[in-house]
Write a protein that holds these residues in place. Structure first.
Motif, PDB file in Angstrom:
ATOM      1  N   GLU A 247       0.822  -1.200   0.000  1.00 27.19           N
ATOM      2  CA  GLU A 247       0.000   0.000   0.000  1.00 27.19           C
ATOM      3  C   GLU A 247       0.861   1.258   0.000  1.00 27.19           C
ATOM      4  O   GLU A 247       0.549   2.243  -0.669  1.00 27.19           O
ATOM      5  N   ILE A 248       1.938   1.228   0.758  1.00 25.80           N
ATOM      6  CA  ILE A 248       2.834   2.385   0.806  1.00 25.80           C
ATOM      7  C   ILE A 248       3.567   2.538  -0.533  1.00 25.80           C
ATOM      8  O   ILE A 248       3.732   3.654  -1.046  1.00 25.80           O
ATOM      9  N   GLU A 249       3.993   1.413  -1.112  1.00 22.26           N
ATOM     10  CA  GLU A 249       4.698   1.468  -2.390  1.00 22.26           C
ATOM     11  C   GLU A 249       3.800   2.038  -3.481  1.00 22.26           C
ATOM     12  O   GLU A 249       4.251   2.816  -4.342  1.00 22.26           O
ATOM     13  N   ALA A 250       2.521   1.673  -3.483  1.00 18.47           N
ATOM     14  CA  ALA A 250       1.589   2.211  -4.473  1.00 18.47           C
ATOM     15  C   ALA A 250       1.421   3.720  -4.294  1.00 18.47           C
ATOM     16  O   ALA A 250       1.339   4.475  -5.264  1.00 18.47           O
ATOM     17  N   ARG A 251       1.398   4.158  -3.045  1.00 14.67           N
ATOM     18  CA  ARG A 251       1.215   5.580  -2.754  1.00 14.67           C
ATOM     19  C   ARG A 251       2.417   6.403  -3.198  1.00 14.67           C
ATOM     20  O   ARG A 251       2.279   7.567  -3.589  1.00 14.67           O
ATOM     21  N   PHE A 252       3.602   5.798  -3.148  1.00 10.73           N
ATOM     22  CA  PHE A 252       4.832   6.514  -3.500  1.00 10.73           C
ATOM     23  C   PHE A 252       5.430   5.991  -4.815  1.00 10.73           C
ATOM     24  O   PHE A 252       6.648   6.047  -5.004  1.00 10.73           O
ATOM     25  N   ALA A 253       4.588   5.512  -5.704  1.00  4.15           N
ATOM     26  CA  ALA A 253       5.084   4.924  -6.953  1.00  4.15           C
ATOM     27  C   ALA A 253       5.901   5.922  -7.775  1.00  4.15           C
ATOM     28  O   ALA A 253       6.834   5.537  -8.499  1.00  4.15           O
ATOM     29  N   ASP A 254       5.579   7.208  -7.659  1.00  5.16           N
ATOM     30  CA  ASP A 254       6.308   8.231  -8.418  1.00  5.16           C
ATOM     31  C   ASP A 254       7.568   8.697  -7.706  1.00  5.16           C
ATOM     32  O   ASP A 254       8.362   9.468  -8.279  1.00  5.16           O
ATOM     33  N   LEU A 255       7.778   8.253  -6.457  1.00  6.17           N
ATOM     34  CA  LEU A 255       8.974   8.651  -5.688  1.00  6.17           C
ATOM     35  C   LEU A 255       9.621   7.427  -5.048  1.00  6.17           C
ATOM     36  O   LEU A 255       9.730   7.327  -3.829  1.00  6.17           O
ATOM     37  N   PRO A 256      10.070   6.456  -5.855  1.00  8.57           N
ATOM     38  CA  PRO A 256      10.635   5.236  -5.264  1.00  8.57           C
ATOM     39  C   PRO A 256      11.856   5.505  -4.387  1.00  8.57           C
ATOM     40  O   PRO A 256      12.116   4.778  -3.436  1.00  8.57           O
ATOM     41  N   GLU A 257      12.565   6.593  -4.667  1.00  9.57           N
ATOM     42  CA  GLU A 257      13.751   6.918  -3.867  1.00  9.57           C
ATOM     43  C   GLU A 257      13.377   7.221  -2.421  1.00  9.57           C
ATOM     44  O   GLU A 257      14.137   6.948  -1.489  1.00  9.57           O
ATOM     45  N   ALA A 258      12.149   7.779  -2.224  1.00  2.48           N
ATOM     46  CA  ALA A 258      11.717   8.127  -0.871  1.00  2.48           C
ATOM     47  C   ALA A 258      11.540   6.877  -0.013  1.00  2.48           C
ATOM     48  O   ALA A 258      11.841   6.895   1.184  1.00  2.48           O
ATOM     49  N   LEU A 259      11.070   5.790  -0.619  1.00  2.00           N
ATOM     50  CA  LEU A 259      10.932   4.544   0.131  1.00  2.00           C
ATOM     51  C   LEU A 259      12.273   3.835   0.262  1.00  2.00           C
ATOM     52  O   LEU A 259      12.553   3.231   1.300  1.00  2.00           O
ATOM     53  N   ALA A 260      13.091   3.899  -0.774  1.00  2.00           N
ATOM     54  CA  ALA A 260      14.422   3.280  -0.689  1.00  2.00           C
ATOM     55  C   ALA A 260      15.226   3.883   0.449  1.00  2.00           C
ATOM     56  O   ALA A 260      16.006   3.185   1.124  1.00  2.00           O
ATOM     57  N   ASN A 261      15.009   5.163   0.702  1.00  2.00           N
ATOM     58  CA  ASN A 261      15.768   5.818   1.770  1.00  2.00           C
ATOM     59  C   ASN A 261      15.323   5.393   3.161  1.00  2.00           C
ATOM     60  O   ASN A 261      16.055   5.599   4.138  1.00  2.00           O
ATOM     61  N   THR A 262      14.129   4.801   3.295  1.00  2.00           N
ATOM     62  CA  THR A 262      13.763   4.245   4.607  1.00  2.00           C
ATOM     63  C   THR A 262      14.691   3.081   4.952  1.00  2.00           C
ATOM     64  O   THR A 262      15.060   2.892   6.117  1.00  2.00           O
ATOM     65  N   LEU A 263      15.086   2.307   3.935  1.00  2.00           N
ATOM     66  CA  LEU A 263      16.035   1.207   4.149  1.00  2.00           C
ATOM     67  C   LEU A 263      17.426   1.754   4.449  1.00  2.00           C
ATOM     68  O   LEU A 263      18.160   1.192   5.267  1.00  2.00           O
ATOM     69  N   VAL A 264      17.774   2.850   3.777  1.00  2.00           N
ATOM     70  CA  VAL A 264      19.081   3.474   4.030  1.00  2.00           C
ATOM     71  C   VAL A 264      19.173   3.926   5.484  1.00  2.00           C
ATOM     72  O   VAL A 264      20.182   3.698   6.165  1.00  2.00           O
ATOM     73  N   ILE A 265      18.113   4.557   5.974  1.00  2.00           N
ATOM     74  CA  ILE A 265      18.115   5.004   7.369  1.00  2.00           C
ATOM     75  C   ILE A 265      18.235   3.820   8.316  1.00  2.00           C
ATOM     76  O   ILE A 265      18.974   3.863   9.312  1.00  2.00           O
TER      77      ILE A 265
END
Length: 342
Positions: A247-265
């Motif tokens: 659900e979160i990935e669908a919401r941020f489909a246009d900003l995949p970097e924003a979710l990738a950075n949760t893993l970076v943190i």
């Protein structure tokens, strides 16, 4: 089993009183159930849940990230009302955890009692090492200033935070229908790109599963002293639960970097709250002295009460002796178990 490509960074526990409802020990198991490799505790002005949260994550095989949502007073002209913005902070290591503890303690102890807990922006100086900061979404100074049309002030605020957290500041984007976040999002993204700051996507969560939403609405009403039927009451956003990654990935489909950075943190944070025995207050310096003081005060108090009874009605020696013997038994138990100071 492959893990989800997203980490929830803004989870309130029930220690965010009348706002969060997730039990600290159950956040880790919930994260594991949803395939998250890590989860972050981020209670408002508090670290009370950190030990139980860390222990629950460890048992569930999930990495704990220790954070707090810190109240920070926005600089305002003298004589104007104080504005409190919110800054999510996460401990990378022991130094960061100690700094976070110091800032949270200062928020409660170093402010006027009539005001809600907060620190001044200057209090962050010298206390940011080992801490990662997010800009706070719709509760943060940056989004609020942009939504208010104060673009120059927002840029100055960004520069100040970037200097306080060099290489450790993330511009937070939350998509939960909040009007401030919606009004500020485009400018936030432009500001992040212009200053080469990473974006991070969050979904602030107050409870574990969607079916708790009605109860969460009632909690806010209790906190604010209002009623569910009122149209002008504060409301809990519909998505304020720990949602599946899809659900979160669908919401941020246009900003995949924003979710990738949760893993970076998550990769940058490697510290769980240390487990300690409760620290009870010391009123006399050591356990023996505390026991002596407790016994002396308790005996003096009992004699005063017996004298007050005897002044109203006859009190036999046998009745008085029963009180004294009971008191000595109680004192012996308290002293032997080490609870004299408490």
């Amino acid at each position: 089993m492959p893990h989800a490509a997203y980490v929830p960074l803004r989870v309130f526990s029930c220690f965010s009183m009348l706002e969060g409802a997730s039990r600290p020990r159950e956040i880790g198991p919930r994260a594991r159930e949803l395939g998250f490799p890590a989860a972050a505790l981020c209670d408002r002005n508090g670290l009370y849940a950190a030990m139980a949260f860390s222990e629950g994550c460890k048992l569930a095989g999930v990495q704990p990230i220790i954070g707090a949502l810190l109240g920070v007073a926005r600089p305002t002209p003298e004589g104007t009302p104080r504005l409190i913005d919110w800054l999510p902070l996460y401990a990378q290591d022991e130094t960061g955890y100690r700094n976070l503890c110091a800032l949270v303690s200062s928020a409660h102890l170093d402010r006027p009692l009539e005001e809600e807990p907060h620190v001044g922006l200057d209090a962050l100086e010298g206390r940011t090492e080992g801490l990662i900061a997010l800009t706070g979404g719709g509760e943060g100074a940056l989004a609020r200033l942009i939504a208010e049309g104060q673009i120059d002030a927002a840029e100055a605020c960004t520069d100040r935070f970037a200097a306080l957290f060099p290489g450790r500041l993330y511009v937070e984007i939350s998509r939960r229908g909040d009007p401030v976040e919606e009004a500020a999002e485009d400018a936030l993204i432009d500001l992040a790109y212009a200053r080469d700051l990473p974006l991070v996507g969050t979904n602030p969560s107050c409870f574990d599963t969607e079916d708790f939403h009605e109860a969460a609405e009632a909690m806010l009403c209790i906190a604010d002293g209002t009623q569910l039927e009122r149209d002008d009451r504060r409301r809990c956003p519909a998505g304020s639960w720990i949602q599946p990654a899809a659900e979160i990935e669908a919401r941020f489909a246009d900003l995949p970097e924003a979710l990738a950075n949760t893993l970076v943190i998550a990769l940058r944070c490697a510290y769980a709250a240390p487990k300690r025995d409760p620290i009870l207050p010391s009123i006399a310096g050591d356990a023996a002295s505390e026991g002596e003081q407790l016994c002396a005060d308790a005996r003096a108090g009992l004699e005063a009460r017996l004298a007050a009874i005897a002044a109203r009605e006859p009190l036999t020696d046998e009745a008085a002796r029963a009180y004294r013997e009971r008191l000595e038994f109680e004192l012996e138990v308290i002293v032997e178990t080490g609870f004299s100071g408490y």
